[in-house]
Scaffold this motif. Structure first.
Motif, PDB file in Angstrom:
ATOM      1  N   GLY A   1       1.573   3.579   3.614  1.00  0.00           N
ATOM      2  CA  GLY A   1       2.046   1.757   3.320  1.00  0.00           C
ATOM      3  C   GLY A   1       3.758   1.613   3.652  1.00  0.00           C
TER       4      GLY A   1
ATOM      5  N   GLY B   1       1.072  -1.381  -0.069  1.00  0.00           N
ATOM      6  CA  GLY B   1      -0.071  -0.099  -0.247  1.00  0.00           C
ATOM      7  C   GLY B   1       1.148   1.099  -0.163  1.00  0.00           C
TER       8      GLY B   1
ATOM      9  N   SER C   1       1.960  -2.353  -3.669  1.00  0.00           N
ATOM     10  CA  SER C   1       2.171  -3.892  -3.189  1.00  0.00           C
ATOM     11  C   SER C   1       3.378  -4.678  -4.085  1.00  0.00           C
ATOM     12  CB  SER C   1       1.277  -4.379  -2.768  1.00  0.00           C
ATOM     13  OG  SER C   1       0.592  -3.594  -1.963  1.00  0.00           O
TER      14      SER C   1
ATOM     15  N   HIS D   1       0.022   5.396  -5.763  1.00  0.00           N
ATOM     16  CA  HIS D   1      -0.483   4.806  -4.316  1.00  0.00           C
ATOM     17  C   HIS D   1      -1.243   3.145  -4.628  1.00  0.00           C
ATOM     18  CE1 HIS D   1      -4.053   5.077  -6.579  1.00  0.00           C
ATOM     19  NE2 HIS D   1      -5.073   4.244  -6.080  1.00  0.00           N
ATOM     20  N   ASP D   2      -1.420   2.761  -3.223  1.00  0.00           N
ATOM     21  CA  ASP D   2      -1.710   1.258  -3.633  1.00  0.00           C
ATOM     22  C   ASP D   2      -0.622   0.784  -4.204  1.00  0.00           C
ATOM     23  OD1 ASP D   2      -3.023  -0.920  -2.499  1.00  0.00           O
ATOM     24  OD2 ASP D   2      -4.425  -0.559  -4.118  1.00  0.00           O
TER      25      ASP D   2
ATOM     26  N   GLY E   1       0.181   2.801  -9.298  1.00  0.00           N
ATOM     27  CA  GLY E   1       0.272   0.814  -8.520  1.00  0.00           C
ATOM     28  C   GLY E   1       1.190   0.171  -9.673  1.00  0.00           C
TER      29      GLY E   1
END
Length: 235
Positions: free
Chosen positions: A66, A15, A31, A28-29, A224
């Motif tokens: 994150g 995140g 992973s 953003h986000d 992402g």
């Protein structure tokens, strides 16, 4: 609650988000997880935040949200001194501009990571010499940067990044200053050296040829990472 980082990877993020300036969101986000022995290439348009992401993975910059873990250790939970120690001991760097110190010999340049974590100067010299031999520069330890070509300088940079056997290698456009033939040889050397040590490598690059050595290619976007198909490059 069950820990979301159950499996031990060399690098894990969950995140991540980063905004620069007043309101320009880079991503953003974000992973991902990179296993030992795996090479991951991250591509994307200029300005999307590839180098910023690399700095966050290294603990040189902080995400706005994150988490980053190196071998299970959360960077955000570390004070500056232990974070610096982790970076010195567990991370190696390869830069586009080489960053070989001109006033040190090649042997001294390669030995620098060892000098930062161990007082044994003799052992550091021996390991640096062995590493120079592994990257194809035996008997060059007393030379200086001015005596080397760009490809040779990048070999020294790879030797320096790997000499202390880090768990993680971070590379920022590692062949950006090299001609195509030299770049191909350096990439092959880099990939073999990283895999032989079971290190995890993240390479940020614009180059299709550079991304082709990776086990996975991820494209960085504002939303992402998006997995990309592997592309074979003819020699």
């Amino acid at each position: 609650m069950r820990d979301r980082f159950v499996t031990m990877h060399a690098i894990e993020t969950l995140g991540l988000a980063k905004t620069v300036g007043r309101d320009r969101r880079l991503f953003h986000d974000l992973s991902m997880a990179v296993a030992p022995g795996e090479l991951v290439a991250i591509t994307g348009d200029s300005g999307v935040g590839k180098s910023t992401l690399l700095n966050i993975l290294a603990g040189l910059d902080d995400a706005d949200a994150g988490e980053v873990r190196i071998e299970g250790i959360a960077l955000a939970g570390l004070a500056e001194a232990p974070r610096t120690r982790l970076r010195r001991e567990r991370i190696g760097f390869v830069f586009q501009a080489f960053h070989i110190l001109p006033y040190l010999t090649l042997e001294q340049n390669v030995a620098l990571p060892l000098a930062l974590i161990s007082p044994d100067a003799a052992a550091a010299r021996d390991q640096a010499r062995a590493m120079l031999g592994e990257v194809g520069l035996p008997d060059r330890g007393r030379d200086y940067a001015r005596d080397l070509s760009g490809g040779e300088l990048q070999r020294v940079a790879i030797a320096r990044a790997l000499v202390h056997r880090p768990a993680v290698i971070l590379a920022d456009e590692p062949t950006g200053n090299l001609d195509p033939d030299t770049a191909t040889r350096i990439l092959d050397l880099f990939a073999r050296a990283v895999r032989s040590r079971d290190a995890a490598a993240v390479i940020v690059t614009h180059s299709v040829a550079t991304a082709a050595v990776a086990d996975r290619v991820l494209r960085l976007t504002a939303h992402g990472l998006v997995e990309q198909p592997l592309v074979a490059v003819d020699g």
